[in-house]
Design a protein around this motif. Structure first.
Motif, PDB file in Angstrom:
ATOM      1  N   LEU A 186       0.836  -1.202   0.000  1.00 37.69           N
ATOM      2  CA  LEU A 186       0.000   0.000   0.000  1.00 37.69           C
ATOM      3  C   LEU A 186       0.876   1.259   0.000  1.00 37.69           C
ATOM      4  N   CYS A 187       1.934   1.245   0.799  1.00 35.95           N
ATOM      5  CA  CYS A 187       2.841   2.396   0.866  1.00 35.95           C
ATOM      6  C   CYS A 187       3.584   2.591  -0.451  1.00 35.95           C
ATOM      7  N   GLU A 188       4.004   1.499  -1.060  1.00 35.14           N
ATOM      8  CA  GLU A 188       4.708   1.601  -2.335  1.00 35.14           C
ATOM      9  C   GLU A 188       3.753   2.007  -3.456  1.00 35.14           C
ATOM     10  N   ASN A 189       2.510   1.569  -3.392  1.00 39.63           N
ATOM     11  CA  ASN A 189       1.498   2.042  -4.346  1.00 39.63           C
ATOM     12  C   ASN A 189       1.429   3.566  -4.298  1.00 39.63           C
ATOM     13  N   HIS A 190       1.447   4.113  -3.089  1.00 33.18           N
ATOM     14  CA  HIS A 190       1.347   5.565  -2.926  1.00 33.18           C
ATOM     15  C   HIS A 190       2.566   6.274  -3.517  1.00 33.18           C
ATOM     16  N   ILE A 191       3.744   5.693  -3.345  1.00 35.01           N
ATOM     17  CA  ILE A 191       4.954   6.289  -3.913  1.00 35.01           C
ATOM     18  C   ILE A 191       4.797   6.458  -5.417  1.00 35.01           C
ATOM     19  N   TYR A 192       4.356   5.407  -6.089  1.00 36.69           N
ATOM     20  CA  TYR A 192       4.224   5.464  -7.544  1.00 36.69           C
ATOM     21  C   TYR A 192       3.085   6.389  -7.974  1.00 36.69           C
ATOM     22  N   LEU A 193       1.998   6.400  -7.207  1.00 30.29           N
ATOM     23  CA  LEU A 193       0.895   7.297  -7.544  1.00 30.29           C
ATOM     24  C   LEU A 193       1.355   8.751  -7.496  1.00 30.29           C
ATOM     25  N   CYS A 234       8.005  -4.024 -10.596  1.00 30.09           N
ATOM     26  CA  CYS A 234       7.285  -2.960  -9.893  1.00 30.09           C
ATOM     27  C   CYS A 234       5.986  -2.567 -10.593  1.00 30.09           C
ATOM     28  N   ILE A 235       5.601  -3.303 -11.616  1.00 28.71           N
ATOM     29  CA  ILE A 235       4.368  -2.959 -12.340  1.00 28.71           C
ATOM     30  C   ILE A 235       3.163  -2.986 -11.415  1.00 28.71           C
ATOM     31  N   SER A 236       3.066  -4.022 -10.583  1.00 32.21           N
ATOM     32  CA  SER A 236       1.914  -4.110  -9.674  1.00 32.21           C
ATOM     33  C   SER A 236       1.940  -2.990  -8.642  1.00 32.21           C
ATOM     34  N   LYS A 237       3.142  -2.548  -8.239  1.00 33.86           N
ATOM     35  CA  LYS A 237       3.243  -1.431  -7.298  1.00 33.86           C
ATOM     36  C   LYS A 237       2.722  -0.144  -7.937  1.00 33.86           C
ATOM     37  N   ALA A 238       3.017   0.027  -9.217  1.00 38.69           N
ATOM     38  CA  ALA A 238       2.603   1.248  -9.907  1.00 38.69           C
ATOM     39  C   ALA A 238       1.117   1.249 -10.248  1.00 38.69           C
ATOM     40  N   THR A 239       0.571   0.107 -10.595  1.00 35.19           N
ATOM     41  CA  THR A 239      -0.858   0.055 -10.921  1.00 35.19           C
ATOM     42  C   THR A 239      -1.714   0.119  -9.662  1.00 35.19           C
ATOM     43  N   GLY A 240      -1.169  -0.331  -8.535  1.00 35.09           N
ATOM     44  CA  GLY A 240      -1.902  -0.303  -7.278  1.00 35.09           C
ATOM     45  C   GLY A 240      -2.734  -1.548  -7.071  1.00 35.09           C
ATOM     46  N   GLN A 241      -3.094  -1.778  -5.811  1.00 36.83           N
ATOM     47  CA  GLN A 241      -3.934  -2.939  -5.503  1.00 36.83           C
ATOM     48  C   GLN A 241      -5.278  -2.800  -6.205  1.00 36.83           C
ATOM     49  N   LYS A 242      -5.671  -3.865  -6.883  1.00 37.37           N
ATOM     50  CA  LYS A 242      -6.907  -3.877  -7.673  1.00 37.37           C
ATOM     51  C   LYS A 242      -6.937  -2.710  -8.660  1.00 37.37           C
ATOM     52  N   LYS A 243      -5.721  -2.339  -9.160  1.00 34.12           N
ATOM     53  CA  LYS A 243      -5.551  -1.262 -10.147  1.00 34.12           C
ATOM     54  C   LYS A 243      -6.080   0.076  -9.627  1.00 34.12           C
ATOM     55  N   ALA A 244      -5.954   0.272  -8.321  1.00 32.84           N
ATOM     56  CA  ALA A 244      -6.493   1.487  -7.701  1.00 32.84           C
ATOM     57  C   ALA A 244      -5.834   2.750  -8.237  1.00 32.84           C
ATOM     58  N   ASN A 245      -4.510   2.707  -8.499  1.00 31.88           N
ATOM     59  CA  ASN A 245      -3.834   3.895  -9.008  1.00 31.88           C
ATOM     60  C   ASN A 245      -4.359   4.290 -10.389  1.00 31.88           C
ATOM     61  N   ILE A 271      -4.391   5.486 -18.164  1.00 28.00           N
ATOM     62  CA  ILE A 271      -2.950   5.317 -18.330  1.00 28.00           C
ATOM     63  C   ILE A 271      -2.598   3.831 -18.377  1.00 28.00           C
ATOM     64  N   LYS A 272      -1.412   3.567 -18.878  1.00 28.27           N
ATOM     65  CA  LYS A 272      -0.909   2.203 -18.992  1.00 28.27           C
ATOM     66  C   LYS A 272       0.485   2.141 -18.372  1.00 28.27           C
ATOM     67  N   ILE A 273       0.765   1.055 -17.680  1.00 28.09           N
ATOM     68  CA  ILE A 273       2.085   0.851 -17.065  1.00 28.09           C
ATOM     69  C   ILE A 273       2.820  -0.253 -17.821  1.00 28.09           C
ATOM     70  N   ILE A 274       4.038   0.058 -18.285  1.00 31.50           N
ATOM     71  CA  ILE A 274       4.854  -0.931 -18.988  1.00 31.50           C
ATOM     72  C   ILE A 274       6.179  -1.105 -18.246  1.00 31.50           C
ATOM     73  N   SER A 275       6.956  -2.090 -18.657  1.00 29.07           N
ATOM     74  CA  SER A 275       8.221  -2.383 -17.975  1.00 29.07           C
ATOM     75  C   SER A 275       9.416  -1.831 -18.729  1.00 29.07           C
ATOM     76  N   ASP A 276      10.441  -1.518 -17.965  1.00 35.41           N
ATOM     77  CA  ASP A 276      11.710  -1.049 -18.518  1.00 35.41           C
ATOM     78  C   ASP A 276      12.819  -1.610 -17.641  1.00 35.41           C
ATOM     79  N   ASP A 277      13.629  -2.503 -18.205  1.00 37.42           N
ATOM     80  CA  ASP A 277      14.692  -3.161 -17.436  1.00 37.42           C
ATOM     81  C   ASP A 277      15.762  -2.196 -16.941  1.00 37.42           C
ATOM     82  N   ASN A 278      15.832  -1.014 -17.508  1.00 33.43           N
ATOM     83  CA  ASN A 278      16.890  -0.073 -17.147  1.00 33.43           C
ATOM     84  C   ASN A 278      16.545   0.779 -15.930  1.00 33.43           C
TER      85      ASN A 278
END
Length: 341
Positions: free
Chosen positions: A262-269, A296-307, A319-326
């Motif tokens: 939940l805290c990490e979801n907030h960071i990304y939001l 970290c995709i799930s952290k950025a989208t949030g629980q149940k895609k709340a973000n 919005i859409k969240i994608i991955s970047d290995d860098n």
């Protein structure tokens, strides 16, 4: 970087000279019986057999104030772990204790028995809050012991509690700042959970103790986690682990089986909001695709895609969240941009 692991041996409430306002160790550890040498050997033997890679793993004596337990018992536990430390085995021993139970003599003994990391229960850096919660030590003792541990070559961990009785937002900010100034290797953040049969429960039920709102706590702790991360301090725990015993005995508090998430979801939001607000302020095209580290995709989208839902509600965009290995932990950038925040 490999993830650190512990082989935990719990010694519930052992060695604690005080009964802190929040403490019910038998609920937290779900254990009544004190372990002895044969228990340590059994736990370590089983872990050795089940873990192919132990290079980042320590035997951890948690739950009590390890350096305050009777000396003979402390040495019994340390000696029983020695055969499991070394090449091809575990990396060392991690202990938790109180700031007022550290001395040069104790540290010399711990080093002799291959203790590699010491965690101090700081809880708060406000003497008023420490006294109100019957901690029995001062913030100055936290500083003194922390520096002595670092000078002696141990890895230092500090444990803090959010939302203690009589703590204010100012106290919480000051605690975070002072902990960062000490620059421990690791931090554990324990948001208060009010358990039955504790003094906090009495304060709460009588109306003397009121909690900060849950969502404000999540936002604040997320901010603190980010600040620790930027300071190079690893947050190795945030929130009590999910437990039927805690759920059964809790009256109130900041408990959630995925509190850290939940805290990490907030960071990304907050970072997504910042990128969108920056685009709007500069009259640029509002970004709708954001990149984060793959895990970290799930952290950025949030629980149940709340973000995603909150962004759509606020700005009217999907919005859409994608991955970047860098990208690194907590880094995010809008797709097509080279800079990240």
């Amino acid at each position: 970087m490999k993830k650190h692991k512990n082989i935990s041996v719990f010694i519930p409430h052992a060695g604690c000279p005080w009964q802190c306002s929040f403490c019910n160790q038998r609920t937290i550890t779900a254990q009544e019986k004190l372990p002895h040498a044969e228990d340590v050997r059994r736990i370590c033997s089983q872990a050795l057999a089940e873990m192919p890679d132990r290079s980042e793993t320590e035997i951890a004596f948690f739950g009590g104030s390890f350096t305050a337990i009777p000396r003979a018992y402390m040495l019994e536990l340390l000696e029983s772990a020695q055969e499991f430390i070394g090449e091809g085995k575990f990396a060392g021993i991690r202990i938790s204790t109180r700031p007022d139970c550290i001395s040069r003599e104790i540290l010399d003994i711990l080093k002799q028995y291959h203790v590699t990391a010491i965690e101090l229960g700081a809880q708060s850096m406000s003497n008023r809050v420490l006294q109100a919660n019957r901690r029995g030590h001062t913030a100055e003792q936290v500083v003194k012991s922390a520096k002595l541990i670092q000078k002696s070559g141990f890895s230092l961990g500090l444990q803090v509690m959010f939302g203690l009785y009589q703590s204010t937002w100012s106290d919480e900010l000051e605690t975070g700042w002072q902990i960062r100034e000490l620059h421990p290797d690791t931090v554990r953040i324990y948001p208060v959970v009010i358990l039955k049969h504790t003094r906090l429960a009495e304060y709460y039920q009588s109306g003397y103790y009121q909690l900060f709102p849950f969502q404000e706590a999540v936002a604040f702790i997320g901010q603190q986690m980010m600040q620790y991360h930027e300071a190079g301090i690893r947050v190795i725990k945030c929130g009590l682990h999910a437990s039927e015993f805690v759920e059964k005995d809790m009256l109130a508090g900041y408990y959630h089986p995925a509190f850290r998430e939940l805290c990490e979801n907030h960071i990304y939001l907050q970072k997504i909001n910042s990128l969108i607000a920056d685009a709007l302020n500069h009259k640029q095209t509002v970004p709708e695709v954001f990149a984060v580290r793959p895990d970290c995709i799930s952290k950025a989208t949030g629980q149940k895609k709340a973000n995603l839902s909150k962004i759509q509600e606020r700005y009217g965009i999907k919005i859409k969240i994608i991955s970047d290995d860098n990208l690194k932990l907590y880094e995010i950038k809008s797709a097509g941009e080279s800079a990240c925040i």
